[in-house]
Design an enzyme around this catalytic site. Structure first.
Site, PDB file in Angstrom:
ATOM      1  N   SER A   1      -2.804  -1.718   9.922  1.00 35.37           N
ATOM      2  CA  SER A   1      -1.593  -0.959  10.242  1.00 35.37           C
ATOM      3  C   SER A   1      -2.012   0.443  10.617  1.00 35.37           C
ATOM      4  CB  SER A   1      -0.677  -0.919   9.004  1.00 35.37           C
ATOM      5  OG  SER A   1       0.327   0.056   9.144  1.00 35.37           O
TER       6      SER A   1
ATOM      7  N   TYR B   1       1.391   1.577   0.105  1.00 32.59           N
ATOM      8  CA  TYR B   1       1.078   0.717   1.242  1.00 32.59           C
ATOM      9  C   TYR B   1      -0.130   1.248   2.003  1.00 32.59           C
ATOM     10  CZ  TYR B   1       1.742  -1.897   5.609  1.00 32.59           C
ATOM     11  OH  TYR B   1       1.565  -2.703   6.704  1.00 32.59           O
TER      12      TYR B   1
END
Length: 231
Positions: free
Chosen positions: A132, A145
């Site tokens: 990501s 995250y």
């Protein structure tokens, strides 16, 4: 002989799009499913696929799941596309938000890779991590995250050096915001309206992944960043 790909997250989003591309060209899929019901759903969506029934939230069960799946001796790629996200300020995030994201997004890929490496080595294959943009930069309320994805980058970087002598290629793809169910959840957590057309189409990320897999053997795409294009 058809190539064999182990894919996590094939039920939706990027993992689903990648699995569909590979199945359409006749490759063999081994799909990780959290339980028998999910395995049945994936079997209906991908006829002929094999399942590894393993909950990514509990990597301690992976060894038995892999041993019981009847996998071939050679695996051409392991594609880690599953992930979870739970946003919040450091001051507010409970410990289970940290442990769940670190477990699913980092520990699970590490353990599954470890167990499958002998088969990947036999194929001189590839491990591909769908990371990501948060794996490169951490923004407010993304701490847990982003930490899991920064860790995933570290895993890939170390693995790349360790396995190069065995002929194994390692790739990390860093998509920006992509129109997936996870992105809809992120917008809900942010309290923002969600317009899928504003973000990367999942098929564009799938193209990047398949391009990395299909690159001739004299080269490797080690890191590939995919960002939303101009609108």
């Amino acid at each position: 002989m058809s190539a064999v790909h182990v894919v996590t997250g094939a039920g939706s989003g990027i993992g689903q799009a990648v699995a569909q591309r590979l199945a359409a060209r006749g490759d063999r899929l081994v799909l990780v499913a959290r339980d028998a019901g999910r395995a049945d759903d994936l079997a209906a969506a991908f006829p002929g696929a094999t399942a590894i029934i393993a909950d990514l939230g509990d990597p301690t069960g992976f060894a038995a799941a892999v041993d019981g799946a009847g996998l071939p001796e050679r695996v051409d790629s392991v594609i880690h596309a599953a992930g979870v996200v739970d946003l919040g300020k450091v001051a507010d995030l409970p410990v289970d938000a940290w442990t769940s994201q670190l477990t699913v997004n980092l520990v699970a890929p590490a353990e599954l890779t470890r167990l499958l490496l002998p088969r990947v080595r036999a194929a001189r294959g590839q491990v591909l991590f769908v990371n990501s943009g948060a794996g490169l930069n951490a923004h407010p309320e993304w701490s847990a995250y982003a930490a899991s994805k920064h860790g995933l980058k570290a895993l890939a970087d170390a693995l790349r050096g360790e396995e190069a002598p065995n002929g194994v290629r390692v790739t990390t793809v860093y998509p920006g915001r992509t129109a997936t169910p996870m992105q809809a959840k992120v917008h809900a957590q942010e309290g923002a309206a969600y317009d899928p057309a504003a973000w990367i189409d999942v098929e564009s990320v799938a193209t990047a992944v398949v391009t990395a897999l299909d690159l001739p053997r004299d080269a490797v795409i080690s890191d590939l960043t995919v960002r939303p294009g101009p609108r």
